[in-house]
Design a protein around this motif. Structure first.
Motif, PDB file in Angstrom:
ATOM      1  N   GLY A 300       0.595  -1.139   0.065  1.00  0.00           N
ATOM      2  CA  GLY A 300       0.226  -0.334   0.267  1.00  0.00           C
ATOM      3  C   GLY A 300       0.293   1.257  -0.416  1.00  0.00           C
ATOM      4  N   PHE A 301       2.023   1.172  -0.472  1.00  0.00           N
ATOM      5  CA  PHE A 301       2.624   2.454  -0.397  1.00  0.00           C
ATOM      6  C   PHE A 301       2.542   3.381  -1.262  1.00  0.00           C
ATOM      7  N   GLN A 302       2.235   4.543  -0.650  1.00  0.00           N
ATOM      8  CA  GLN A 302       2.150   6.147  -2.244  1.00  0.00           C
ATOM      9  C   GLN A 302       3.232   6.643  -2.858  1.00  0.00           C
ATOM     10  N   PHE A 303       3.851   6.856  -3.943  1.00  0.00           N
ATOM     11  CA  PHE A 303       5.008   6.940  -4.350  1.00  0.00           C
ATOM     12  C   PHE A 303       4.754   8.970  -4.716  1.00  0.00           C
ATOM     13  N   ARG A 304       5.061   9.714  -3.896  1.00  0.00           N
ATOM     14  CA  ARG A 304       4.664  11.336  -4.146  1.00  0.00           C
ATOM     15  C   ARG A 304       5.403  11.431  -5.311  1.00  0.00           C
ATOM     16  N   PHE A 305       6.145  10.927  -5.932  1.00  0.00           N
ATOM     17  CA  PHE A 305       6.817  11.165  -7.180  1.00  0.00           C
ATOM     18  C   PHE A 305       7.270   9.567  -8.057  1.00  0.00           C
ATOM     19  N   PRO A 306       5.726   9.663  -8.767  1.00  0.00           N
ATOM     20  CA  PRO A 306       6.639   8.396  -9.147  1.00  0.00           C
ATOM     21  C   PRO A 306       7.276   8.046 -10.348  1.00  0.00           C
ATOM     22  N   THR A 307       7.008   9.472 -11.160  1.00  0.00           N
ATOM     23  CA  THR A 307       7.953   9.540 -11.920  1.00  0.00           C
ATOM     24  C   THR A 307       9.176  10.535 -12.535  1.00  0.00           C
ATOM     25  N   LEU A 308      10.242   9.961 -13.242  1.00  0.00           N
ATOM     26  CA  LEU A 308      11.627  11.036 -13.308  1.00  0.00           C
ATOM     27  C   LEU A 308      11.180  12.366 -13.738  1.00  0.00           C
ATOM     28  N   SER A 309       9.894  12.334 -14.226  1.00  0.00           N
ATOM     29  CA  SER A 309       9.744  13.834 -14.267  1.00  0.00           C
ATOM     30  C   SER A 309       9.470  14.890 -13.297  1.00  0.00           C
ATOM     31  N   GLU A 310       8.404  14.279 -12.722  1.00  0.00           N
ATOM     32  CA  GLU A 310       7.868  14.388 -11.550  1.00  0.00           C
ATOM     33  C   GLU A 310       8.963  15.407 -10.456  1.00  0.00           C
TER      34      GLU A 310
END
Length: 332
Positions: A300-310
């Motif tokens: 259930g971990f939610q990434f705040r920055f899942p993409t390299l662009s972000e």
């Protein structure tokens, strides 16, 4: 030493809200962010550092003198111990003596922390010990997760495997072990981001190597939050990948980096040139690591920055990225 470490599930009673975490390597890039995340979540923090007077921590942090060569780490009163110790991988050429130094620092620190946990009694304690995604070696285009078998050949794979083997000794104490397989950490304080930034800002940044090899990476904030997640989710044990769910190829990394800075992408660096400049250390960028943090996602971990662009948009925004020669291209 080279056996695959199974992911198992355990059920432990939750500790009270006054839990205390001892951090070895609290003065490092990930360590500083972890201290902040722990305190914001109501944890008490003990920082284990070589020179207490040389570091500035929030007043609520208890600072204890410790170094990797100490036989027993002073972790009394801690319900969890986090091991983030390790000399910078990329800082110096990999001579035989340097390889031995890199290995010994990690093994001695891990051994000292394990003995500290043994002294206080490991039952009910959690040990989160840093290692690296290089454990699996060069995996090419194959997507892998925590169940991957150990890789063969190459200094980085061998280092990660002996590092994990040393940490596994904590199981003898009854402690819960989490093996934090760390990817490339992107942060404003230094590391690889600071090393690459001047090149790309000047407009000379380009693809490293052939371009098709995969980079596993993670934003510094998510790296700290993942450790906190592993502390809170007591069913997590064994290998635990610290990486974004979206690895990129070297070619994509260069394209996104240049685009974020509004600069052209020029002068790709060939494999031969990288080997000439950095020798065996070039493997950090030439080996392919397409890893996915399956355990984090399944719990259930939610990434705040899942993409390299972000991630890069956040890190390369207003305010300078700190740069130092010691931190540049640190690898972790």
């Amino acid at each position: 030493m080279h056996n695959t470490i199974p992911l198992t599930m355990t059920t432990r009673p939750r500790a009270d809200e006054s839990r205390t975490v001892a951090i070895a390597g609290a003065n490092g890039m990930v360590g500083h962010h972890l201290v902040e995340a722990l305190q914001a979540s109501g944890y008490r923090v003990i920082a284990l550092v070589r020179e207490p007077s040389a570091h500035h921590f929030p007043s609520a942090v208890e600072i204890r003198r410790w170094q990797a060569s100490d036989p027993v780490a002073p972790v009394d009163g801690a319900h969890a111990v986090v091991n983030l110790v390790g000399d910078p991988i990329f800082a110096k050429p990999w001579s035989r003596a340097r390889k031995q130094e890199l290995t010994q620092t990690r093994l001695l620190a891990t051994r000292s922390l394990v003995e500290g946990i043994r002294k206080i009694g490991g039952e009910g304690c959690t040990f989160i010990s840093s290692t690296a995604v290089e454990y699996a070696g060069d995996t090419g285009d194959r997507q892998v997760d925590e169940k991957v078998a150990p890789g063969t050949g190459g200094f980085l794979a061998e280092l990660a495997q002996v590092w994990e083997a040393e940490a596994q000794r904590v199981r003898e104490t009854g402690a819960r072990l989490v093996l934090l397989r760390q990817s490339l950490v992107l942060g404003r304080e230094g590391g690889t981001l600071a090393g690459l930034l001047p090149v790309y800002r000047s407009g000379f940044g380009g693809t490293l190597g052939p371009g098709g090899q995969w980079f596993s990476w993670i934003h510094i904030d998510d790296a700290a939050r993942l450790i906190l997640h592993a502390l809170d989710q007591e069913t997590i044990t064994g290998p635990f990948i610290s990486a974004s769910p979206n690895p990129v190829t070297s070619r994509e990394f260069a394209k996104i980096f240049a685009h974020t800075l509004h600069r052209p992408r020029l002068f790709p660096m060939s494999r031969g040139m990288m080997k000439l400049l950095w020798g065996e250390r070039a493997d950090l960028f030439l080996d392919s690591h397409r890893t996915v943090p399956q355990v984090a996602l399944s719990t259930g971990f939610q990434f705040r920055f899942p993409t390299l662009s972000e991630a890069l948009s956040d890190l390369l925004g207003p305010g300078p990225v700190q740069q130092s020669r010691a931190a540049a291209l640190e690898g972790r």
